[in-house]
Design a protein around this motif. Sequence first.
Motif, PDB file in Angstrom:
ATOM      1  N   UNK A 135       0.804  -1.229   0.000  1.00  0.00           N
ATOM      2  CA  UNK A 135       0.000   0.000   0.000  1.00  0.00           C
ATOM      3  C   UNK A 135       0.836   1.278   0.000  1.00  0.00           C
ATOM      4  N   UNK A 136       1.900   1.403   0.825  1.00  0.00           N
ATOM      5  CA  UNK A 136       2.688   2.653   0.790  1.00  0.00           C
ATOM      6  C   UNK A 136       3.286   2.947  -0.584  1.00  0.00           C
ATOM      7  N   UNK A 137       3.823   1.898  -1.250  1.00  0.00           N
ATOM      8  CA  UNK A 137       4.408   2.114  -2.575  1.00  0.00           C
ATOM      9  C   UNK A 137       3.333   2.449  -3.600  1.00  0.00           C
ATOM     10  N   UNK A 138       2.162   1.821  -3.473  1.00  0.00           N
ATOM     11  CA  UNK A 138       1.086   2.083  -4.429  1.00  0.00           C
ATOM     12  C   UNK A 138       0.525   3.493  -4.267  1.00  0.00           C
ATOM     13  N   UNK A 139       0.476   3.979  -3.028  1.00  0.00           N
ATOM     14  CA  UNK A 139       0.016   5.355  -2.808  1.00  0.00           C
ATOM     15  C   UNK A 139       0.945   6.330  -3.533  1.00  0.00           C
ATOM     16  N   UNK A 140       2.247   6.091  -3.461  1.00  0.00           N
ATOM     17  CA  UNK A 140       3.204   6.956  -4.147  1.00  0.00           C
ATOM     18  C   UNK A 140       3.012   6.887  -5.660  1.00  0.00           C
ATOM     19  N   UNK A 141       2.738   5.684  -6.185  1.00  0.00           N
ATOM     20  CA  UNK A 141       2.535   5.526  -7.635  1.00  0.00           C
ATOM     21  C   UNK A 141       1.264   6.249  -8.080  1.00  0.00           C
ATOM     22  N   UNK A 142       0.181   6.119  -7.304  1.00  0.00           N
ATOM     23  CA  UNK A 142      -1.071   6.797  -7.666  1.00  0.00           C
ATOM     24  C   UNK A 142      -0.920   8.312  -7.599  1.00  0.00           C
ATOM     25  N   UNK A 143      -0.149   8.799  -6.624  1.00  0.00           N
ATOM     26  CA  UNK A 143       0.105  10.242  -6.562  1.00  0.00           C
ATOM     27  C   UNK A 143       0.836  10.693  -7.826  1.00  0.00           C
ATOM     28  N   UNK A 144       1.784   9.903  -8.242  1.00  0.00           N
ATOM     29  CA  UNK A 144       2.570  10.272  -9.426  1.00  0.00           C
ATOM     30  C   UNK A 144       1.758  10.191 -10.706  1.00  0.00           C
ATOM     31  N   UNK A 145       0.988   9.130 -10.871  1.00  0.00           N
ATOM     32  CA  UNK A 145       0.271   8.894 -12.119  1.00  0.00           C
ATOM     33  C   UNK A 145      -1.040   9.663 -12.221  1.00  0.00           C
ATOM     34  N   UNK A 146      -1.717   9.882 -11.085  1.00  0.00           N
ATOM     35  CA  UNK A 146      -3.051  10.471 -11.111  1.00  0.00           C
ATOM     36  C   UNK A 146      -3.117  11.879 -10.554  1.00  0.00           C
ATOM     37  N   UNK A 147      -2.095  12.303  -9.798  1.00  0.00           N
ATOM     38  CA  UNK A 147      -2.124  13.634  -9.219  1.00  0.00           C
ATOM     39  C   UNK A 147      -3.041  13.753  -8.021  1.00  0.00           C
ATOM     40  N   UNK A 148      -3.319  12.630  -7.341  1.00  0.00           N
ATOM     41  CA  UNK A 148      -4.171  12.659  -6.157  1.00  0.00           C
ATOM     42  C   UNK A 148      -3.314  12.801  -4.902  1.00  0.00           C
ATOM     43  N   UNK A 149      -3.945  13.107  -3.770  1.00  0.00           N
ATOM     44  CA  UNK A 149      -3.200  13.160  -2.524  1.00  0.00           C
ATOM     45  C   UNK A 149      -3.269  11.801  -1.824  1.00  0.00           C
ATOM     46  N   UNK A 150      -2.653  11.692  -0.654  1.00  0.00           N
ATOM     47  CA  UNK A 150      -2.565  10.410   0.037  1.00  0.00           C
ATOM     48  C   UNK A 150      -3.948   9.866   0.403  1.00  0.00           C
ATOM     49  N   UNK A 151      -4.834  10.735   0.915  1.00  0.00           N
ATOM     50  CA  UNK A 151      -6.156  10.267   1.323  1.00  0.00           C
ATOM     51  C   UNK A 151      -6.966   9.771   0.136  1.00  0.00           C
ATOM     52  N   UNK A 152      -6.888  10.505  -0.983  1.00  0.00           N
ATOM     53  CA  UNK A 152      -7.606  10.075  -2.186  1.00  0.00           C
ATOM     54  C   UNK A 152      -7.057   8.755  -2.707  1.00  0.00           C
ATOM     55  N   UNK A 153      -5.715   8.600  -2.656  1.00  0.00           N
ATOM     56  CA  UNK A 153      -5.097   7.354  -3.112  1.00  0.00           C
ATOM     57  C   UNK A 153      -5.559   6.173  -2.265  1.00  0.00           C
ATOM     58  N   UNK A 154      -5.642   6.357  -0.944  1.00  0.00           N
ATOM     59  CA  UNK A 154      -6.108   5.282  -0.063  1.00  0.00           C
ATOM     60  C   UNK A 154      -7.551   4.905  -0.386  1.00  0.00           C
ATOM     61  N   UNK A 155      -8.401   5.905  -0.653  1.00  0.00           N
ATOM     62  CA  UNK A 155      -9.794   5.625  -0.990  1.00  0.00           C
ATOM     63  C   UNK A 155      -9.891   4.837  -2.292  1.00  0.00           C
ATOM     64  N   UNK A 156      -9.061   5.197  -3.268  1.00  0.00           N
ATOM     65  CA  UNK A 156      -9.078   4.481  -4.540  1.00  0.00           C
ATOM     66  C   UNK A 156      -8.630   3.037  -4.353  1.00  0.00           C
ATOM     67  N   UNK A 157      -7.609   2.817  -3.523  1.00  0.00           N
ATOM     68  CA  UNK A 157      -7.139   1.458  -3.276  1.00  0.00           C
ATOM     69  C   UNK A 157      -8.228   0.617  -2.609  1.00  0.00           C
ATOM     70  N   UNK A 158      -8.996   1.232  -1.723  1.00  0.00           N
ATOM     71  CA  UNK A 158     -10.045   0.497  -1.009  1.00  0.00           C
ATOM     72  C   UNK A 158     -11.165   0.051  -1.942  1.00  0.00           C
ATOM     73  N   UNK A 159     -11.358   0.763  -3.056  1.00  0.00           N
ATOM     74  CA  UNK A 159     -12.422   0.395  -3.998  1.00  0.00           C
ATOM     75  C   UNK A 159     -11.936  -0.565  -5.077  1.00  0.00           C
ATOM     76  N   UNK A 160     -10.643  -0.881  -5.071  1.00  0.00           N
ATOM     77  CA  UNK A 160     -10.068  -1.736  -6.109  1.00  0.00           C
ATOM     78  C   UNK A 160     -10.410  -3.202  -5.849  1.00  0.00           C
ATOM     79  N   UNK A 161     -10.893  -3.876  -6.880  1.00  0.00           N
ATOM     80  CA  UNK A 161     -11.184  -5.308  -6.782  1.00  0.00           C
ATOM     81  C   UNK A 161     -11.119  -5.913  -8.174  1.00  0.00           C
ATOM     82  N   UNK A 162     -11.248  -7.231  -8.230  1.00  0.00           N
ATOM     83  CA  UNK A 162     -11.212  -7.919  -9.526  1.00  0.00           C
ATOM     84  C   UNK A 162     -12.392  -7.484 -10.391  1.00  0.00           C
ATOM     85  N   UNK A 163     -13.543  -7.263  -9.757  1.00  0.00           N
ATOM     86  CA  UNK A 163     -14.734  -6.873 -10.525  1.00  0.00           C
ATOM     87  C   UNK A 163     -14.786  -5.373 -10.813  1.00  0.00           C
TER      88      UNK A 163
END
Length: 261
Positions: free
Chosen positions: A195-223
């Motif tokens: 999760x820490x490394x992915x938050x950094x990647x999402x900040x870099x690729x999407x321009x979101x902040x840490x809280x937004x990145x965590x929310x996006x990770x929580x909604x991620x699933x196979x479906x």
Amino acid sequence: MAKLVSELKEEEYTAAVVSVVKRAVVLGVLLIIGRMIRDGLPVSERRTADEALLALLILGTFVVLIPALYLLRLSRIKGSQVVCPYCEEVNVLVEPPMEDFICEHCKRTIYYQDGHMVPITVVACPKCNIDYKVASIVDHYICDRCGLSIQVHPKKGKEPEPLPDSVLVRVQSPAVRLGASNQTVLMRSYPPSAEPQLIAILRREMGVNDEQAKMLLQTTSVTTPLIVAFDIPALEAESLRRELESLGVQVTVRDEAPSHV
């Protein structure tokens, strides 16, 4: 990261309350012990003991209230006011900011470089036709409504650096190998340890902040996979795919229609 005055006051208030409670408990214990000693003395000596207990109470009360007096000094801190470029609300910081901080109102990261606020640019979501204010140093911004990753600086005529031959040999898709189309990188699952490394990647690729990145990770699933990068050059997509898979992430790369110039 630069500290807001509200954050400082909250931290100091919590620490002061804890300190006051601890000191009050110690004072109470000392008074109880003193009272027990006083009751064991002869009647002729109890007056002196009472005076000693009174002095202990007065001195102890002053010691207990010292942290509260410190809070009065904090109330006089004026701080440095900074207007958020996104929501235009005022943030009050302890000192003039020299580095990034998160707006206490909209929770977006306000970027600084060399002691100066990074200029803001406006991008529009091609699907929702909604404008967003974005720091000019980020590459992508994720649409708040549809989740599309919007390129802040569209790359025109600039070819990505070629991958080493040893990497190209391992690429299976002809579209990736030939660079014939752009691709979209989707993340379907990830290990919690990444999760820490992915938050950094999402900040870099999407321009979101840490809280937004965590929310996006929580909604991620196979479906409901997360679009990490949308319609980017195939070689860049392959590089991003390898970076994510090295963290144990389940990744899908989807071909987009080739762009015609």
